[in-house]
Design a protein around this motif. Sequence first.
Motif, PDB file in Angstrom:
ATOM      1  N   LEU A  32       0.857  -1.184   0.000  1.00  0.00           N
ATOM      2  CA  LEU A  32       0.000   0.000   0.000  1.00  0.00           C
ATOM      3  C   LEU A  32       0.893   1.232   0.000  1.00  0.00           C
ATOM      4  O   LEU A  32       1.683   1.450   0.924  1.00  0.00           O
ATOM      5  N   ILE A  33       0.765   2.041  -1.054  1.00  0.00           N
ATOM      6  CA  ILE A  33       1.616   3.209  -1.262  1.00  0.00           C
ATOM      7  C   ILE A  33       0.741   4.453  -1.298  1.00  0.00           C
ATOM      8  O   ILE A  33      -0.243   4.508  -2.042  1.00  0.00           O
ATOM      9  N   GLY A  34       1.082   5.437  -0.507  1.00  0.00           N
ATOM     10  CA  GLY A  34       0.385   6.717  -0.545  1.00  0.00           C
ATOM     11  C   GLY A  34       1.266   7.769  -1.175  1.00  0.00           C
ATOM     12  O   GLY A  34       2.490   7.750  -1.011  1.00  0.00           O
ATOM     13  N   ILE A  35       0.661   8.698  -1.932  1.00  0.00           N
ATOM     14  CA  ILE A  35       1.445   9.762  -2.546  1.00  0.00           C
ATOM     15  C   ILE A  35       0.774  11.106  -2.283  1.00  0.00           C
ATOM     16  O   ILE A  35      -0.388  11.313  -2.606  1.00  0.00           O
ATOM     17  N   ARG A  36       1.520  11.979  -1.617  1.00  0.00           N
ATOM     18  CA  ARG A  36       1.050  13.319  -1.283  1.00  0.00           C
ATOM     19  C   ARG A  36       1.585  14.326  -2.286  1.00  0.00           C
ATOM     20  O   ARG A  36       2.695  14.168  -2.796  1.00  0.00           O
TER      21      ARG A  36
ATOM     22  N   ASN B  87      -7.302  -9.293 -10.717  1.00  0.00           N
ATOM     23  CA  ASN B  87      -6.014  -9.917 -10.973  1.00  0.00           C
ATOM     24  C   ASN B  87      -4.997  -9.338  -9.998  1.00  0.00           C
ATOM     25  O   ASN B  87      -4.829  -8.116  -9.923  1.00  0.00           O
ATOM     26  N   GLU B  88      -4.318 -10.196  -9.254  1.00  0.00           N
ATOM     27  CA  GLU B  88      -3.371  -9.741  -8.247  1.00  0.00           C
ATOM     28  C   GLU B  88      -2.186  -8.998  -8.847  1.00  0.00           C
ATOM     29  O   GLU B  88      -1.494  -8.252  -8.154  1.00  0.00           O
ATOM     30  N   ASN B  89      -1.946  -9.177 -10.148  1.00  0.00           N
ATOM     31  CA  ASN B  89      -0.836  -8.492 -10.804  1.00  0.00           C
ATOM     32  C   ASN B  89      -1.198  -7.087 -11.265  1.00  0.00           C
ATOM     33  O   ASN B  89      -0.328  -6.329 -11.690  1.00  0.00           O
ATOM     34  N   ASN B  90      -2.485  -6.743 -11.215  1.00  0.00           N
ATOM     35  CA  ASN B  90      -2.903  -5.396 -11.591  1.00  0.00           C
ATOM     36  C   ASN B  90      -2.534  -4.409 -10.492  1.00  0.00           C
ATOM     37  O   ASN B  90      -2.403  -4.762  -9.319  1.00  0.00           O
ATOM     38  N   LEU B  91      -2.396  -3.154 -10.896  1.00  0.00           N
ATOM     39  CA  LEU B  91      -2.115  -2.081  -9.953  1.00  0.00           C
ATOM     40  C   LEU B  91      -3.353  -1.197  -9.860  1.00  0.00           C
ATOM     41  O   LEU B  91      -3.878  -0.737 -10.874  1.00  0.00           O
ATOM     42  N   PHE B  92      -3.841  -0.971  -8.648  1.00  0.00           N
ATOM     43  CA  PHE B  92      -5.082  -0.232  -8.435  1.00  0.00           C
ATOM     44  C   PHE B  92      -4.763   1.172  -7.911  1.00  0.00           C
ATOM     45  O   PHE B  92      -4.019   1.327  -6.947  1.00  0.00           O
ATOM     46  N   ILE B  93      -5.346   2.174  -8.561  1.00  0.00           N
ATOM     47  CA  ILE B  93      -5.088   3.575  -8.226  1.00  0.00           C
ATOM     48  C   ILE B  93      -6.372   4.203  -7.675  1.00  0.00           C
ATOM     49  O   ILE B  93      -7.427   4.139  -8.311  1.00  0.00           O
ATOM     50  N   ILE B  94      -6.255   4.783  -6.489  1.00  0.00           N
ATOM     51  CA  ILE B  94      -7.405   5.379  -5.815  1.00  0.00           C
ATOM     52  C   ILE B  94      -7.075   6.832  -5.479  1.00  0.00           C
ATOM     53  O   ILE B  94      -6.013   7.122  -4.917  1.00  0.00           O
ATOM     54  N   ASP B  95      -7.972   7.741  -5.827  1.00  0.00           N
ATOM     55  CA  ASP B  95      -7.832   9.144  -5.451  1.00  0.00           C
ATOM     56  C   ASP B  95      -8.592   9.351  -4.140  1.00  0.00           C
ATOM     57  O   ASP B  95      -9.815   9.229  -4.095  1.00  0.00           O
TER      58      ASP B  95
ATOM     59  N   GLU C  86      -3.653   8.324  -3.952  1.00  0.00           N
ATOM     60  CA  GLU C  86      -3.324   9.740  -3.969  1.00  0.00           C
ATOM     61  C   GLU C  86      -4.072  10.430  -2.827  1.00  0.00           C
ATOM     62  O   GLU C  86      -5.214  10.112  -2.541  1.00  0.00           O
ATOM     63  N   HIS C  87      -3.420  11.393  -2.189  1.00  0.00           N
ATOM     64  CA  HIS C  87      -3.983  12.110  -1.037  1.00  0.00           C
ATOM     65  C   HIS C  87      -4.343  11.134   0.093  1.00  0.00           C
ATOM     66  O   HIS C  87      -5.495  11.053   0.523  1.00  0.00           O
ATOM     67  N   PRO C  88      -3.362  10.388   0.606  1.00  0.00           N
ATOM     68  CA  PRO C  88      -3.660   9.371   1.623  1.00  0.00           C
ATOM     69  C   PRO C  88      -4.212   9.953   2.925  1.00  0.00           C
ATOM     70  O   PRO C  88      -4.977   9.287   3.622  1.00  0.00           O
ATOM     71  N   ASP C  89      -3.841  11.199   3.256  1.00  0.00           N
ATOM     72  CA  ASP C  89      -4.306  11.788   4.510  1.00  0.00           C
ATOM     73  C   ASP C  89      -5.818  12.008   4.498  1.00  0.00           C
ATOM     74  O   ASP C  89      -6.509  11.758   5.491  1.00  0.00           O
ATOM     75  N   ILE C  90      -6.333  12.470   3.358  1.00  0.00           N
ATOM     76  CA  ILE C  90      -7.784  12.647   3.239  1.00  0.00           C
ATOM     77  C   ILE C  90      -8.470  11.290   3.199  1.00  0.00           C
ATOM     78  O   ILE C  90      -9.547  11.109   3.772  1.00  0.00           O
TER      79      ILE C  90
END
Length: 266
Positions: free
Chosen positions: A127-131, A175-183, A212-216
């Motif tokens: 799990l990666i967050g990007i600010r 698919n476990e190999n997919n990358l999921f992006i959440i805003d 993206e925006h893990p704090d929110i």
Amino acid sequence: MEKKEWYLEYEIQKNRPGLLGDISSLLGMLSINIVTINGVDEGRRGMLLLARSDEQIVRLELILRTMDTIQMTKLREPKLRDRMAVRHGRYIQRDADDKKTFRFIRDELGLLVDFMAELYKQDGHKLIGIRGLPRVGKTESIVAASVCANKKWLFVSSTLLKQTVRDKLIEDEYNENNLFIIDGVVSTRRASEKHWQLVREIMRMPSIKVIEHPDIFVENSEYTIEDFDYIIELRHDPDEEITYELMHKNTMFSGSDFGDFGEFEF
């Protein structure tokens, strides 16, 4: 015996002609191969080495500690930051207090993409967050790294081109190999309970998730910052403050963070 990689870093104390040659000759006498060498900081060099046995490395360490022209600062199995430092000639900046937080500026997008691609290549849940402020390059970096890592990316929530809020996946997307992006902003401000059911389902999958925006995101969910394996901060310049005041005032972005893909070659 299979050869093993090591990372050697040293600080130059007395810079004189032939110093690098002396170290290379020493490694050669010990039958240790140099894979890569580069300056990693002002006055410092880093090397990726290949050795057949730990005994070779022990002997190398003993000899290096007797040299007055250099001061050995690291001799260890290489970490991801070590590999990035040798590859790009500089260290990734890491928060002194929070070791899982890494800092980049807009001019370092190439380094950021390479770093994230290496994270994506690792197996299992991550799990990666990007600010970062809008239009600093978050989304373009996430997608470019996906391409570099040969990963298929899926937007679960996004402001790319038009607002995306998904509440289901089709069969081949599980698919476990997919990358999921959440805003985090879109999911918390514009999403339904069905969307959150999907988010929870994805969070349980042993796959890579980038938020993206893990704090929110954590402010409005049952998840916490401690659940994240890595936090990445991206700024236009080192002194820029990442603030969410504008995002709290506006429930929806116009446009997206998606930048000019001309900076990257896929």
